[in-house]
Design an enzyme around this catalytic site. Structure first.
Site, mmCIF file in Angstrom:
data_model
loop_
_atom_site.group_PDB
_atom_site.id
_atom_site.type_symbol
_atom_site.label_atom_id
_atom_site.label_comp_id
_atom_site.label_asym_id
_atom_site.label_seq_id
_atom_site.Cartn_x
_atom_site.Cartn_y
_atom_site.Cartn_z
ATOM 1 N N ASP A 135 -9.257 -5.495 -4.892
ATOM 2 C CA ASP A 135 -8.112 -4.744 -3.788
ATOM 3 C C ASP A 135 -9.038 -2.915 -4.129
ATOM 4 O O ASP A 135 -9.227 -2.867 -5.535
ATOM 5 C CB ASP A 135 -7.462 -4.312 -5.071
ATOM 6 C CG ASP A 135 -5.915 -4.502 -3.721
ATOM 7 O OD1 ASP A 135 -6.325 -3.359 -3.044
ATOM 8 O OD2 ASP A 135 -4.664 -4.886 -3.910
ATOM 9 N N HIS A 167 -7.192 -5.665 -0.438
ATOM 10 C CA HIS A 167 -5.932 -5.108 -0.063
ATOM 11 C C HIS A 167 -5.090 -5.638 0.403
ATOM 12 O O HIS A 167 -3.799 -5.706 0.452
ATOM 13 C CB HIS A 167 -6.433 -3.825 0.148
ATOM 14 C CG HIS A 167 -5.420 -2.570 0.025
ATOM 15 N ND1 HIS A 167 -5.160 -1.992 -0.489
ATOM 16 C CD2 HIS A 167 -5.201 -2.015 1.061
ATOM 17 C CE1 HIS A 167 -3.597 -1.292 -0.896
ATOM 18 N NE2 HIS A 167 -3.986 -0.572 0.993
ATOM 19 N N SER A 186 0.713 -1.050 0.278
ATOM 20 C CA SER A 186 -0.006 -0.390 -0.065
ATOM 21 C C SER A 186 1.435 0.888 0.154
ATOM 22 O O SER A 186 1.937 1.450 -1.237
ATOM 23 C CB SER A 186 -1.365 0.110 1.066
ATOM 24 O OG SER A 186 -2.323 0.842 0.975
#
Length: 310
Positions: A254, A281, A114
């Site tokens: 995601d 995610h 991320s």
């Protein structure tokens, strides 16, 4: 599967006037050619807990795995009174190099999840000595693309959920229980599809909520309402400077939608991608063994011995 206990060491690295907490997981049976892997957590400000299971690569690939809590969160120095302009990508690039230098690491692999993938790209475009590969996991190449992707996913939520989000964001009441419940619906679809959420995820979230300075300043109140200092961030035009082998991974559901990470694949020479089915995610939590297998294969392909044979 037999569980192997691997040695774990923790230490503090001085960074500016602060302290960065570091965890080093060493393999029980080191592979001579296996370079260390440095893992960058997300948020910003989510601490390392939720990516801690990536340390399984130590035993599985015979390499040292290094986690650290970026300054401002976790077990590193907290700075709740720092001004907004203190929190920049350049700060965290500097911290990374400080940690790497303090540990005496020469050649290494880098993995970011991320925000950590965004940070990894920021590091890689600087072409640092020693970097041998980059894994960008569940990360956007610009916040404009991220916000657009989030809007597409929000449009798929139930009407009452979307209405609650819109009303409370307009009113600035983003701590209202109705808004938080709507946020949770988005998270269960696109952030982590496990029920209940795993403890590592809850631990990272709890420490962020207890000290939200970094996350709220750079991002905003949640994953899709981005009003912080990163809102205009992009690395797209700089990606051609990345010289190392790069793997881009994401989940089928995601919140980092394909359009958000495609620039990495298109603009980094030789980059390739892998999408994990039925994950979101937090792919590494939802399918940990499959995730580590894909990452481990990529890393091993770019360790010195394998590179010499290719």
């Amino acid at each position: 599967m037999k569980l192997v206990s691997v040695p774990v060491e923790t230490l503090s690295v001085p960074f500016r006037d602060y302290s960065t907490w570091v965890k080093i997981t060493s393999p029980e049976r080191p592979a001579p050619a296996a370079l260390p892997l440095i893992v960058l957590h997300g948020g910003p400000g989510m601490a390392h807990n939720y990516v801690a299971n990536i340390a399984g690569l130590a035993d599985e690939t015979g390499r040292t795995v290094i986690h650290y809590d970026q300054v401002g969160c976790g077990q590193s120095t907290h700075l709740p009174d720092a001004p907004a302009d203190f929190w920049t990508p350049a700060l965290f690039v500097e911290e990374f190099h400080t940690v790497r230098g303090a540990l005496g690491i020469g050649d290494y692999h880098l993995l970011g999840q991320s925000w950590g993938g965004m940070l990894g790209a920021e590091i890689a475009v600087g072409r640092p000595d020693g970097l041998r590969s980059l894994a960008i996991c569940n990360s956007p190449a610009s916040m404009e693309l991220w916000v657009a992707g989030a809007a597409e996913l929000r449009a798929q939520l139930p009407p009452q959920t979307r209405d609650a989000m819109d009303r409370h964001e307009a009113a600035g009441t983003v701590t209202d229980p109705e808004y938080l419940a709507a946020t949770l619906e988005f998270y269960r679809r696109h952030v982590c599809r496990m029920d209940p959420f795993p403890q590592d995820f809850l631990d990272s979230e709890a420490q962020m909520e207890a000290e939200p300075t970094v996350y709220h300043t750079m991002n905003g109140p949640n994953e899709f309402h981005v009003v912080g200092t990163l809102r205009d961030w992009t690395i797209i035009d700089r990606l051609g400077a990345v010289e190392v082998p790069t793997l881009v991974v994401a989940g089928e559901f995601d919140e980092a939608t394909p359009a958000t990470w495609q620039p990495y694949v298109e603009r980094i020479p030789g980059a390739r991608s892998h999408v994990f089915a039925d994950t979101s995610h937090c792919t590494h939590l939802e399918k940990p063994e499959e995730f580590r297998a894909v990452i481990g294969t990529f890393l091993s392909a770019h360790d010195p011995a394998d590179a010499a044979r290719n």
